[in-house]
Design a protein around this motif. Structure first.
Motif, PDB file in Angstrom:
ATOM      1  N   PRO A  71       0.844  -1.206   0.000  1.00  0.00           N
ATOM      2  CA  PRO A  71       0.000   0.000   0.000  1.00  0.00           C
ATOM      3  C   PRO A  71       0.877   1.254   0.000  1.00  0.00           C
ATOM      4  N   ARG A  72       0.232   2.388  -0.209  1.00  0.00           N
ATOM      5  CA  ARG A  72       0.872   3.657   0.082  1.00  0.00           C
ATOM      6  C   ARG A  72       0.511   4.042   1.514  1.00  0.00           C
ATOM      7  N   HIS A  73       1.418   4.743   2.187  1.00  0.00           N
ATOM      8  CA  HIS A  73       1.126   5.318   3.505  1.00  0.00           C
ATOM      9  C   HIS A  73       0.835   6.793   3.280  1.00  0.00           C
ATOM     10  N   ILE A  74      -0.425   7.161   3.505  1.00  0.00           N
ATOM     11  CA  ILE A  74      -0.832   8.560   3.313  1.00  0.00           C
ATOM     12  C   ILE A  74      -1.516   9.038   4.582  1.00  0.00           C
ATOM     13  N   GLU A  75      -1.083  10.181   5.086  1.00  0.00           N
ATOM     14  CA  GLU A  75      -1.613  10.673   6.356  1.00  0.00           C
ATOM     15  C   GLU A  75      -2.115  12.095   6.205  1.00  0.00           C
ATOM     16  N   HIS A 119      -8.378  20.438   8.205  1.00  0.00           N
ATOM     17  CA  HIS A 119      -7.293  19.562   7.744  1.00  0.00           C
ATOM     18  C   HIS A 119      -6.354  20.388   6.881  1.00  0.00           C
ATOM     19  N   LEU A 120      -5.096  19.967   6.878  1.00  0.00           N
ATOM     20  CA  LEU A 120      -4.069  20.678   6.101  1.00  0.00           C
ATOM     21  C   LEU A 120      -3.537  19.786   4.990  1.00  0.00           C
ATOM     22  N   GLY A 121      -4.446  18.956   4.452  1.00  0.00           N
ATOM     23  CA  GLY A 121      -4.023  18.077   3.367  1.00  0.00           C
ATOM     24  C   GLY A 121      -3.236  16.890   3.880  1.00  0.00           C
ATOM     25  N   GLU A 122      -2.594  16.211   2.927  1.00  0.00           N
ATOM     26  CA  GLU A 122      -1.958  14.933   3.243  1.00  0.00           C
ATOM     27  C   GLU A 122      -0.448  14.981   3.042  1.00  0.00           C
ATOM     28  N   ARG A 123       0.196  13.963   3.612  1.00  0.00           N
ATOM     29  CA  ARG A 123       1.613  13.719   3.342  1.00  0.00           C
ATOM     30  C   ARG A 123       1.741  12.274   2.878  1.00  0.00           C
ATOM     31  N   GLU A 124       2.549  12.066   1.896  1.00  0.00           N
ATOM     32  CA  GLU A 124       2.853  10.700   1.467  1.00  0.00           C
ATOM     33  C   GLU A 124       4.143  10.287   2.156  1.00  0.00           C
ATOM     34  N   CYS A 125       4.072   9.171   2.916  1.00  0.00           N
ATOM     35  CA  CYS A 125       5.238   8.719   3.698  1.00  0.00           C
ATOM     36  C   CYS A 125       5.563   7.270   3.382  1.00  0.00           C
ATOM     37  N   SER A 126       5.418   6.891   2.123  1.00  0.00           N
ATOM     38  CA  SER A 126       5.588   5.478   1.758  1.00  0.00           C
ATOM     39  C   SER A 126       7.042   5.025   1.791  1.00  0.00           C
ATOM     40  N   ILE A 127       7.971   5.974   1.699  1.00  0.00           N
ATOM     41  CA  ILE A 127       9.384   5.577   1.657  1.00  0.00           C
ATOM     42  C   ILE A 127       9.911   5.399   3.079  1.00  0.00           C
ATOM     43  N   GLN A 128       9.857   4.155   3.521  1.00  0.00           N
ATOM     44  CA  GLN A 128      10.262   3.805   4.873  1.00  0.00           C
ATOM     45  C   GLN A 128      11.104   2.545   4.825  1.00  0.00           C
ATOM     46  N   ARG A 129      11.924   2.382   5.857  1.00  0.00           N
ATOM     47  CA  ARG A 129      12.650   1.121   6.039  1.00  0.00           C
ATOM     48  C   ARG A 129      12.513   0.742   7.506  1.00  0.00           C
ATOM     49  N   ARG A 130      12.041  -0.464   7.740  1.00  0.00           N
ATOM     50  CA  ARG A 130      11.802  -0.949   9.106  1.00  0.00           C
ATOM     51  C   ARG A 130      11.013   0.061   9.922  1.00  0.00           C
ATOM     52  N   HIS A 131       9.954   0.603   9.319  1.00  0.00           N
ATOM     53  CA  HIS A 131       9.030   1.537   9.961  1.00  0.00           C
ATOM     54  C   HIS A 131       9.682   2.863  10.334  1.00  0.00           C
ATOM     55  N   GLN A 132      10.862   3.133   9.773  1.00  0.00           N
ATOM     56  CA  GLN A 132      11.474   4.455   9.912  1.00  0.00           C
ATOM     57  C   GLN A 132      11.280   5.182   8.586  1.00  0.00           C
ATOM     58  N   LYS A 133      10.562   6.296   8.645  1.00  0.00           N
ATOM     59  CA  LYS A 133      10.366   7.056   7.409  1.00  0.00           C
ATOM     60  C   LYS A 133      11.682   7.687   6.987  1.00  0.00           C
ATOM     61  N   LEU A 134      11.891   7.752   5.677  1.00  0.00           N
ATOM     62  CA  LEU A 134      13.135   8.325   5.152  1.00  0.00           C
ATOM     63  C   LEU A 134      12.873   9.574   4.316  1.00  0.00           C
ATOM     64  N   VAL A 135      11.802   9.526   3.505  1.00  0.00           N
ATOM     65  CA  VAL A 135      11.441  10.645   2.637  1.00  0.00           C
ATOM     66  C   VAL A 135       9.928  10.836   2.744  1.00  0.00           C
TER      67      VAL A 135
END
Ligand code: MV4
Length: 457
Positions: free
Chosen positions: A206-210, A223-239
Protein backbone atom coordinates in the motif's frame (compact mmCIF):
# COMPACT_ATOMS: atom_id res chain seq x y z
CA UNK A 1 -1.16 33.42 26.22
CA UNK A 2 1.47 31.35 28.01
CA UNK A 3 4.38 33.20 29.61
CA UNK A 4 6.82 30.30 29.71
CA UNK A 5 6.85 26.92 27.94
CA UNK A 6 8.97 23.96 28.99
CA UNK A 7 10.11 21.84 26.06
CA UNK A 8 10.21 18.18 27.08
CA UNK A 9 12.43 17.13 24.22
CA UNK A 10 15.82 17.53 22.57
CA UNK A 11 17.32 17.88 19.11
CA UNK A 12 15.86 19.67 16.12
CA UNK A 13 12.28 19.53 17.39
CA UNK A 14 13.25 21.27 20.63
CA UNK A 15 14.83 24.01 18.52
CA UNK A 16 11.75 24.15 16.28
CA UNK A 17 9.56 24.75 19.34
CA UNK A 18 11.97 27.43 20.62
CA UNK A 19 11.63 29.23 17.25
CA UNK A 20 7.83 29.25 17.58
CA UNK A 21 7.97 30.48 21.18
CA UNK A 22 10.37 33.31 20.33
CA UNK A 23 8.11 34.43 17.50
CA UNK A 24 5.15 34.43 19.90
CA UNK A 25 7.07 36.25 22.65
CA UNK A 26 6.98 33.29 25.04
CA UNK A 27 9.93 32.41 27.31
CA UNK A 28 11.35 28.90 27.00
CA UNK A 29 12.80 26.29 29.32
CA UNK A 30 15.03 23.56 27.90
CA UNK A 31 15.40 20.29 29.74
CA UNK A 32 18.47 18.21 28.97
CA UNK A 33 20.26 15.02 29.87
CA UNK A 34 23.90 14.93 30.93
CA UNK A 35 24.77 13.96 27.32
CA UNK A 36 23.12 17.11 25.91
CA UNK A 37 24.65 19.83 28.07
CA UNK A 38 26.27 21.55 25.07
CA UNK A 39 23.44 21.17 22.59
CA UNK A 40 21.72 23.97 20.68
CA UNK A 41 18.33 23.66 22.38
CA UNK A 42 20.04 24.36 25.71
CA UNK A 43 21.98 27.28 24.26
CA UNK A 44 18.93 28.98 22.74
CA UNK A 45 16.35 28.45 25.50
CA UNK A 46 15.91 31.27 28.04
CA UNK A 47 16.41 28.81 30.90
CA UNK A 48 17.70 25.26 31.11
CA UNK A 49 17.59 22.49 33.62
CA UNK A 50 19.28 19.11 33.72
CA UNK A 51 16.80 16.27 34.26
CA UNK A 52 19.08 13.26 34.48
CA UNK A 53 21.67 10.98 32.92
CA UNK A 54 22.09 10.23 29.21
CA UNK A 55 19.75 7.23 29.08
CA UNK A 56 16.33 8.42 27.86
CA UNK A 57 14.53 6.32 30.47
CA UNK A 58 16.34 8.31 33.16
CA UNK A 59 15.83 11.77 31.62
CA UNK A 60 13.58 12.60 28.66
CA UNK A 61 11.14 9.79 29.56
CA UNK A 62 11.10 10.57 33.27
CA UNK A 63 7.70 12.17 34.01
CA UNK A 64 8.47 13.22 37.61
CA UNK A 65 11.74 14.86 36.44
CA UNK A 66 9.96 16.76 33.65
CA UNK A 67 7.12 17.90 35.90
CA UNK A 68 9.54 18.96 38.65
CA UNK A 69 11.51 20.99 36.08
CA UNK A 70 8.28 22.75 35.07
CA UNK A 71 7.35 23.42 38.72
CA UNK A 72 10.81 24.72 39.62
CA UNK A 73 11.01 27.06 36.62
CA UNK A 74 7.38 28.19 36.84
CA UNK A 75 6.51 27.07 33.30
CA UNK A 76 2.78 27.29 32.52
CA UNK A 77 2.83 24.77 29.68
CA UNK A 78 4.79 21.76 28.39
CA UNK A 79 5.38 21.01 24.71
CA UNK A 80 6.37 17.35 24.33
CA UNK A 81 7.56 17.49 20.69
CA UNK A 82 7.57 14.01 19.14
CA UNK A 83 8.89 10.69 20.44
CA UNK A 84 9.70 10.45 24.16
CA UNK A 85 6.56 11.48 26.13
CA UNK A 86 4.62 13.02 23.23
CA UNK A 87 1.90 10.36 23.32
CA UNK A 88 1.91 9.71 27.03
CA UNK A 89 -1.67 10.07 28.28
CA UNK A 90 -0.11 9.78 31.73
CA UNK A 91 2.02 12.92 31.28
CA UNK A 92 -1.04 14.76 29.95
CA UNK A 93 -2.99 13.69 33.06
CA UNK A 94 -0.26 14.68 35.47
CA UNK A 95 -0.04 18.07 33.73
CA UNK A 96 -3.78 18.54 34.22
CA UNK A 97 -3.47 17.68 37.93
CA UNK A 98 -0.58 20.16 38.29
CA UNK A 99 -2.35 22.95 36.37
CA UNK A 100 0.28 22.92 33.65
CA UNK A 101 -1.10 22.97 30.09
CA UNK A 102 -0.06 19.96 28.03
CA UNK A 103 0.33 21.14 24.44
CA UNK A 104 -1.54 18.33 22.73
CA UNK A 105 -4.93 16.61 22.73
CA UNK A 106 -6.82 15.71 25.92
CA UNK A 107 -5.54 12.62 27.78
CA UNK A 108 -8.74 10.68 26.96
CA UNK A 109 -8.15 11.19 23.23
CA UNK A 110 -4.48 10.19 23.53
CA UNK A 111 -5.61 7.04 25.38
CA UNK A 112 -8.29 6.26 22.80
CA UNK A 113 -5.90 6.52 19.85
CA UNK A 114 -3.24 4.54 21.74
CA UNK A 115 -5.64 1.60 21.73
CA UNK A 116 -5.67 0.72 18.02
CA UNK A 117 -8.56 -1.77 18.15
CA UNK A 118 -10.70 0.79 19.96
CA UNK A 119 -9.65 3.60 17.60
CA UNK A 120 -10.64 1.36 14.68
CA UNK A 121 -14.10 0.84 16.15
CA UNK A 122 -14.61 4.53 16.94
CA UNK A 123 -13.41 5.62 13.49
CA UNK A 124 -15.72 3.12 11.79
CA UNK A 125 -18.65 4.54 13.74
CA UNK A 126 -17.61 8.05 12.68
CA UNK A 127 -17.85 7.05 9.01
CA UNK A 128 -14.17 6.45 8.28
CA UNK A 129 -13.42 3.52 5.93
CA UNK A 130 -11.60 0.69 7.68
CA UNK A 131 -10.36 -2.68 6.43
CA UNK A 132 -12.43 -5.82 6.99
CA UNK A 133 -11.35 -7.43 10.26
CA UNK A 134 -12.25 -8.28 13.82
CA UNK A 135 -14.91 -6.24 15.65
CA UNK A 136 -12.59 -5.73 18.58
CA UNK A 137 -9.88 -7.77 20.27
CA UNK A 138 -9.29 -11.42 19.37
CA UNK A 139 -9.15 -13.59 22.47
CA UNK A 140 -8.22 -16.94 20.97
CA UNK A 141 -6.59 -18.71 18.04
CA UNK A 142 -9.96 -20.20 17.15
CA UNK A 143 -11.55 -16.77 16.92
CA UNK A 144 -8.66 -15.51 14.82
CA UNK A 145 -9.06 -18.48 12.46
CA UNK A 146 -12.78 -17.77 12.14
CA UNK A 147 -12.31 -14.05 11.34
CA UNK A 148 -9.52 -14.91 8.88
CA UNK A 149 -11.76 -17.43 7.14
CA UNK A 150 -14.52 -14.81 6.87
CA UNK A 151 -12.35 -12.03 5.43
CA UNK A 152 -9.91 -14.24 3.51
CA UNK A 153 -6.12 -14.46 3.56
CA UNK A 154 -3.72 -12.75 3.72
CA UNK A 155 -4.50 -11.17 7.08
CA UNK A 156 -2.40 -9.21 9.56
CA UNK A 157 -2.41 -9.66 13.33
CA UNK A 158 -1.71 -6.38 15.12
CA UNK A 159 -1.03 -5.43 18.72
CA UNK A 160 -3.73 -3.08 19.97
CA UNK A 161 -1.08 -1.18 21.95
CA UNK A 162 1.19 -1.21 18.90
CA UNK A 163 2.15 1.22 16.20
CA UNK A 164 5.43 1.59 14.47
CA UNK A 165 5.30 -2.03 13.38
CA UNK A 166 5.95 -3.87 16.64
CA UNK A 167 3.76 -6.86 17.50
CA UNK A 168 2.58 -7.30 13.89
CA UNK A 169 2.45 -10.57 11.93
CA UNK A 170 1.27 -11.16 8.38
CA UNK A 171 -0.48 -14.49 7.92
CA UNK A 172 -0.93 -15.96 4.43
CA UNK A 173 -2.69 -19.25 5.29
CA UNK A 174 -4.54 -20.94 8.15
CA UNK A 175 -1.55 -23.22 8.78
CA UNK A 176 0.64 -20.26 9.69
CA UNK A 177 -1.90 -18.61 11.95
CA UNK A 178 -1.44 -20.34 15.34
CA UNK A 179 2.31 -19.66 15.41
CA UNK A 180 1.88 -16.04 14.21
CA UNK A 181 -0.89 -15.42 16.75
CA UNK A 182 1.34 -16.56 19.63
CA UNK A 183 4.35 -14.59 18.38
CA UNK A 184 2.37 -11.37 17.92
CA UNK A 185 0.88 -11.70 21.41
CA UNK A 186 4.23 -12.46 23.01
CA UNK A 187 5.93 -9.58 21.19
CA UNK A 188 3.14 -7.17 22.17
CA UNK A 189 3.27 -8.28 25.80
CA UNK A 190 7.05 -7.80 25.89
CA UNK A 191 7.00 -4.40 24.13
CA UNK A 192 3.87 -2.79 25.61
CA UNK A 193 2.94 -4.99 28.61
CA UNK A 194 -0.40 -5.48 26.83
CA UNK A 195 -0.63 -8.65 24.75
CA UNK A 196 -4.03 -7.93 23.17
CA UNK A 197 -4.26 -8.26 19.40
CA UNK A 198 -6.77 -7.75 16.59
CA UNK A 199 -7.03 -8.90 12.99
CA UNK A 200 -7.32 -7.04 9.67
CA UNK A 201 -7.27 -7.92 6.00
CA UNK A 202 -3.66 -7.43 4.83
CA UNK A 203 -3.05 -4.97 1.98
CA UNK A 204 -0.02 -5.75 -0.21
CA UNK A 205 2.28 -2.84 -1.11
CA UNK A 206 0.00 0.00 0.00
CA UNK A 207 0.87 3.66 0.08
CA UNK A 208 1.13 5.32 3.51
CA UNK A 209 -0.83 8.56 3.31
CA UNK A 210 -1.61 10.67 6.36
CA UNK A 211 -3.80 13.73 6.88
CA UNK A 212 -2.81 16.59 9.17
CA UNK A 213 -5.52 18.13 11.34
CA UNK A 214 -5.63 21.07 13.74
CA UNK A 215 -8.45 21.79 16.16
CA UNK A 216 -9.19 24.44 18.76
CA UNK A 217 -11.35 24.40 21.90
CA UNK A 218 -14.35 26.00 20.14
CA UNK A 219 -15.21 23.16 17.75
CA UNK A 220 -13.15 24.58 14.87
CA UNK A 221 -11.24 21.80 13.16
CA UNK A 222 -9.43 21.89 9.83
CA UNK A 223 -7.29 19.56 7.74
CA UNK A 224 -4.07 20.68 6.10
CA UNK A 225 -4.02 18.08 3.37
CA UNK A 226 -1.96 14.93 3.24
CA UNK A 227 1.61 13.72 3.34
CA UNK A 228 2.85 10.70 1.47
CA UNK A 229 5.24 8.72 3.70
CA UNK A 230 5.59 5.48 1.76
CA UNK A 231 9.38 5.58 1.66
CA UNK A 232 10.26 3.80 4.87
CA UNK A 233 12.65 1.12 6.04
CA UNK A 234 11.80 -0.95 9.11
CA UNK A 235 9.03 1.54 9.96
CA UNK A 236 11.47 4.45 9.91
CA UNK A 237 10.37 7.06 7.41
CA UNK A 238 13.14 8.32 5.15
CA UNK A 239 11.44 10.64 2.64
CA UNK A 240 8.08 12.38 2.96
CA UNK A 241 6.23 14.74 0.66
CA UNK A 242 3.12 16.81 0.26
CA UNK A 243 0.93 16.60 -1.73
CA UNK A 244 0.91 12.85 -2.44
CA UNK A 245 1.58 12.18 -6.13
CA UNK A 246 -1.36 9.74 -5.94
CA UNK A 247 -4.12 12.13 -4.87
CA UNK A 248 -6.40 14.24 -7.01
CA UNK A 249 -7.89 17.48 -5.69
CA UNK A 250 -11.25 15.72 -5.60
CA UNK A 251 -10.01 12.80 -3.46
CA UNK A 252 -8.13 15.21 -1.17
CA UNK A 253 -11.33 17.14 -0.57
CA UNK A 254 -13.34 13.97 0.08
CA UNK A 255 -10.75 12.38 2.40
CA UNK A 256 -10.15 15.71 4.13
CA UNK A 257 -13.87 15.98 4.84
CA UNK A 258 -14.01 12.44 6.25
CA UNK A 259 -11.02 13.11 8.50
CA UNK A 260 -12.44 16.42 9.78
CA UNK A 261 -15.78 14.76 10.63
CA UNK A 262 -14.00 11.89 12.40
CA UNK A 263 -11.73 14.21 14.39
CA UNK A 264 -14.77 16.30 15.39
CA UNK A 265 -16.56 13.11 16.50
CA UNK A 266 -13.84 12.48 19.12
CA UNK A 267 -13.58 16.21 19.98
CA UNK A 268 -10.02 16.25 18.74
CA UNK A 269 -8.03 19.29 19.82
CA UNK A 270 -4.57 20.53 18.91
CA UNK A 271 -2.50 18.90 16.12
CA UNK A 272 -2.98 15.33 14.98
CA UNK A 273 -2.43 12.97 12.09
CA UNK A 274 -4.81 10.38 10.66
CA UNK A 275 -2.88 7.64 8.90
CA UNK A 276 -4.33 5.68 6.00
CA UNK A 277 -3.30 2.82 3.81
CA UNK A 278 -4.12 3.39 0.14
CA UNK A 279 -4.39 0.13 -1.80
CA UNK A 280 -3.16 -0.18 -5.39
CA UNK A 281 -6.75 0.52 -6.59
CA UNK A 282 -6.75 3.88 -4.79
CA UNK A 283 -9.04 2.90 -1.92
CA UNK A 284 -8.32 4.38 1.52
CA UNK A 285 -8.45 2.62 4.88
CA UNK A 286 -7.86 4.13 8.32
CA UNK A 287 -4.78 2.71 10.01
CA UNK A 288 -4.13 4.77 13.15
CA UNK A 289 -4.10 8.32 14.49
CA UNK A 290 -1.05 10.04 15.96
CA UNK A 291 -1.85 12.48 18.73
CA UNK A 292 1.29 14.58 18.35
CA UNK A 293 3.26 16.89 16.13
CA UNK A 294 5.11 14.74 13.60
CA UNK A 295 8.68 14.74 12.33
CA UNK A 296 7.44 15.42 8.79
CA UNK A 297 5.18 18.37 9.70
CA UNK A 298 7.40 20.85 7.76
CA UNK A 299 6.27 19.58 4.33
CA UNK A 300 2.70 20.53 5.28
CA UNK A 301 3.89 23.91 6.54
CA UNK A 302 5.71 24.53 3.25
CA UNK A 303 2.65 23.89 1.04
CA UNK A 304 0.12 25.64 3.32
CA UNK A 305 2.23 28.45 4.80
CA UNK A 306 0.76 27.58 8.21
CA UNK A 307 3.07 27.38 11.22
CA UNK A 308 1.71 24.22 12.86
CA UNK A 309 3.75 24.63 16.07
CA UNK A 310 2.56 28.18 16.64
CA UNK A 311 -1.04 27.07 16.03
CA UNK A 312 -0.54 24.23 18.54
CA UNK A 313 0.59 26.73 21.16
CA UNK A 314 -2.21 29.21 20.39
CA UNK A 315 -5.02 26.66 20.60
CA UNK A 316 -3.58 25.10 23.77
CA UNK A 317 -3.66 28.57 25.33
CA UNK A 318 -7.36 28.81 24.49
CA UNK A 319 -7.13 30.96 21.39
CA UNK A 320 -9.17 30.25 18.30
CA UNK A 321 -7.60 28.74 15.20
CA UNK A 322 -6.23 31.70 13.26
CA UNK A 323 -7.78 30.55 9.94
CA UNK A 324 -10.71 28.66 8.42
CA UNK A 325 -10.71 25.63 6.14
CA UNK A 326 -11.64 27.83 3.18
CA UNK A 327 -8.48 29.87 3.80
CA UNK A 328 -6.19 26.85 3.53
CA UNK A 329 -4.54 27.06 0.11
CA UNK A 330 -2.09 24.43 -1.10
CA UNK A 331 0.79 25.87 -3.10
CA UNK A 332 3.45 23.86 -4.92
CA UNK A 333 5.15 20.73 -3.65
CA UNK A 334 7.40 19.95 -0.70
CA UNK A 335 9.75 17.05 0.08
CA UNK A 336 11.65 16.15 3.23
CA UNK A 337 14.74 13.94 3.48
CA UNK A 338 15.75 12.70 6.90
CA UNK A 339 19.51 12.83 7.27
CA UNK A 340 20.65 10.13 9.67
CA UNK A 341 24.05 9.58 11.25
CA UNK A 342 24.44 6.09 9.85
CA UNK A 343 26.29 4.09 7.24
CA UNK A 344 24.41 4.63 3.95
CA UNK A 345 24.86 0.97 2.98
CA UNK A 346 24.50 -0.97 6.22
CA UNK A 347 22.29 1.47 8.19
CA UNK A 348 24.56 0.97 11.21
CA UNK A 349 24.49 4.11 13.41
CA UNK A 350 27.51 6.40 13.11
CA UNK A 351 27.60 8.68 16.16
CA UNK A 352 30.64 10.80 17.01
CA UNK A 353 32.28 14.16 16.44
CA UNK A 354 31.18 16.13 13.37
CA UNK A 355 34.15 18.27 12.33
CA UNK A 356 32.43 20.02 9.47
CA UNK A 357 28.71 20.48 8.98
CA UNK A 358 27.59 22.63 6.10
CA UNK A 359 24.19 22.58 4.40
CA UNK A 360 23.76 25.55 2.11
CA UNK A 361 20.23 26.92 2.06
CA UNK A 362 18.72 28.76 -0.89
CA UNK A 363 15.38 29.41 -2.57
CA UNK A 364 12.81 26.85 -1.39
CA UNK A 365 15.20 25.15 1.05
CA UNK A 366 14.68 24.73 4.78
CA UNK A 367 17.05 22.97 7.16
CA UNK A 368 16.07 21.74 10.62
CA UNK A 369 18.99 20.41 12.58
CA UNK A 370 20.70 20.03 15.91
CA UNK A 371 24.05 19.74 14.15
CA UNK A 372 26.80 22.27 13.54
CA UNK A 373 30.54 22.08 12.93
CA UNK A 374 32.44 20.59 15.89
CA UNK A 375 29.33 19.10 17.51
CA UNK A 376 29.03 15.58 18.89
CA UNK A 377 26.26 13.16 17.92
CA UNK A 378 25.39 11.07 20.95
CA UNK A 379 24.93 7.31 20.61
CA UNK A 380 22.10 7.44 23.16
CA UNK A 381 19.41 8.93 20.92
CA UNK A 382 17.84 8.73 17.50
CA UNK A 383 20.29 8.88 14.61
CA UNK A 384 18.36 11.60 12.77
CA UNK A 385 20.64 14.66 12.77
CA UNK A 386 18.90 16.88 10.22
CA UNK A 387 15.83 17.26 8.09
CA UNK A 388 16.21 18.93 4.75
CA UNK A 389 12.95 20.24 3.38
CA UNK A 390 12.55 21.71 -0.07
CA UNK A 391 9.65 23.43 -1.76
CA UNK A 392 9.08 24.07 -5.43
CA UNK A 393 6.32 25.18 -7.75
CA UNK A 394 5.92 21.51 -8.65
CA UNK A 395 7.34 18.13 -7.63
CA UNK A 396 10.22 18.17 -10.08
CA UNK A 397 11.40 21.57 -8.83
CA UNK A 398 11.22 20.33 -5.22
CA UNK A 399 13.27 17.24 -6.23
CA UNK A 400 15.83 19.35 -8.12
CA UNK A 401 16.26 21.64 -5.10
CA UNK A 402 16.72 18.62 -2.83
CA UNK A 403 19.36 17.13 -5.12
CA UNK A 404 21.22 20.43 -5.33
CA UNK A 405 21.17 20.86 -1.56
CA UNK A 406 22.28 17.30 -0.76
CA UNK A 407 24.99 17.32 -3.44
CA UNK A 408 26.48 20.48 -1.94
CA UNK A 409 26.21 19.36 1.69
CA UNK A 410 29.36 18.58 3.62
CA UNK A 411 29.31 16.44 6.76
CA UNK A 412 32.76 15.35 7.89
CA UNK A 413 33.63 13.11 10.84
CA UNK A 414 30.64 10.75 10.78
CA UNK A 415 28.79 8.83 8.08
CA UNK A 416 25.36 9.95 6.90
CA UNK A 417 22.68 8.49 4.64
CA UNK A 418 22.97 11.43 2.20
CA UNK A 419 24.40 9.14 -0.53
CA UNK A 420 21.32 6.89 -0.15
CA UNK A 421 18.99 9.90 -0.52
CA UNK A 422 20.83 11.01 -3.66
CA UNK A 423 20.21 7.57 -5.19
CA UNK A 424 16.53 7.61 -4.19
CA UNK A 425 16.10 11.03 -5.80
CA UNK A 426 17.14 9.70 -9.23
CA UNK A 427 15.29 6.37 -8.94
CA UNK A 428 12.87 6.08 -11.92
CA UNK A 429 9.97 4.92 -9.71
CA UNK A 430 10.58 7.76 -7.25
CA UNK A 431 10.81 10.35 -10.02
CA UNK A 432 7.57 8.98 -11.52
CA UNK A 433 5.85 9.13 -8.11
CA UNK A 434 5.28 5.36 -8.17
CA UNK A 435 5.55 4.81 -4.44
CA UNK A 436 4.50 2.13 -1.98
CA UNK A 437 5.67 0.79 1.35
CA UNK A 438 7.62 -1.82 -0.66
CA UNK A 439 9.66 0.92 -2.36
CA UNK A 440 12.74 0.62 -0.12
CA UNK A 441 12.83 -3.17 -0.30
CA UNK A 442 12.89 -3.04 -4.09
CA UNK A 443 15.27 -0.08 -4.08
CA UNK A 444 17.76 -1.91 -1.86
CA UNK A 445 17.52 -5.14 -3.84
CA UNK A 446 18.24 -3.40 -7.14
CA UNK A 447 21.80 -3.45 -8.48
CA UNK A 448 23.47 -0.06 -8.11
CA UNK A 449 25.66 1.79 -10.58
CA UNK A 450 28.62 0.42 -8.62
CA UNK A 451 27.17 -3.09 -8.91
CA UNK A 452 26.54 -3.48 -5.18
CA UNK A 453 23.39 -4.65 -3.47
CA UNK A 454 22.98 -2.19 -0.62
CA UNK A 455 21.51 -4.61 1.94
CA UNK A 456 24.30 -7.11 1.20
CA UNK A 457 27.23 -4.79 1.86
C1 MV4 B 1 -0.96 -2.79 7.57
C2 MV4 B 1 -0.35 -3.11 6.36
C3 MV4 B 1 -1.09 -3.79 5.42
N1 MV4 B 1 -2.36 -4.16 5.70
N2 MV4 B 1 -2.22 -3.16 7.81
C4 MV4 B 1 2.90 -0.89 9.65
C5 MV4 B 1 3.01 -0.07 10.89
C6 MV4 B 1 1.65 0.04 11.45
N3 MV4 B 1 1.35 1.42 11.63
C7 MV4 B 1 0.74 -0.61 10.48
N4 MV4 B 1 1.53 -1.10 9.40
C8 MV4 B 1 0.97 -1.75 8.36
N5 MV4 B 1 -0.32 -2.12 8.53
C9 MV4 B 1 -2.89 -3.83 6.89
N6 MV4 B 1 -4.14 -4.21 7.16
C10 MV4 B 1 0.97 -2.71 6.14
C11 MV4 B 1 1.64 -2.04 7.17
C12 MV4 B 1 2.99 -1.71 6.85
C13 MV4 B 1 3.36 -0.40 6.62
C14 MV4 B 1 2.47 0.65 6.75
C15 MV4 B 1 2.84 1.93 6.53
C16 MV4 B 1 4.15 2.19 6.16
C17 MV4 B 1 5.07 1.18 6.05
C18 MV4 B 1 4.70 -0.11 6.28
C19 MV4 B 1 5.64 -1.13 6.16
C20 MV4 B 1 5.26 -2.40 6.38
C21 MV4 B 1 3.94 -2.69 6.74
Amino acid sequence: MFKKILIANRGEVALRIIFACRELGIKTVAVYSEADENSLHVRYADEDICIGPARSADSYLNVPAVISAAEVTGADAIHPGYGFLAESAYLAEVCEACHIKFIGPDPQVIRLMGDKARARRVMKKAGVPILPGSEGLIESEEKALKVAKDIGYPIIIKATAGGGGRGMRVVRSAGELPQAYKTAQREAEAAFSVGDVYVEKYVESPRHIEFQVLGDHYGNLVHLGERECSIQRRHQKLVEESPSPALSEKIRRRMGGIVVDAAKAVQYRNAGTFEFLMDPDGRFYFMEANTRLQVEHPVTEMVTGIDIVKEQIRVAAGERLSFKQSEVVFTGHSIECRVNAEDPDTFVPSPGLIHVFSVLSGPGVRVETLAHSECTISPYYDSMIAKIITHGRDRSEAIARMRRTLEMSVVEGIKTNIPMHLRILVDPDFVAGKLSTSFMERFLARPRPDGRLAEAV
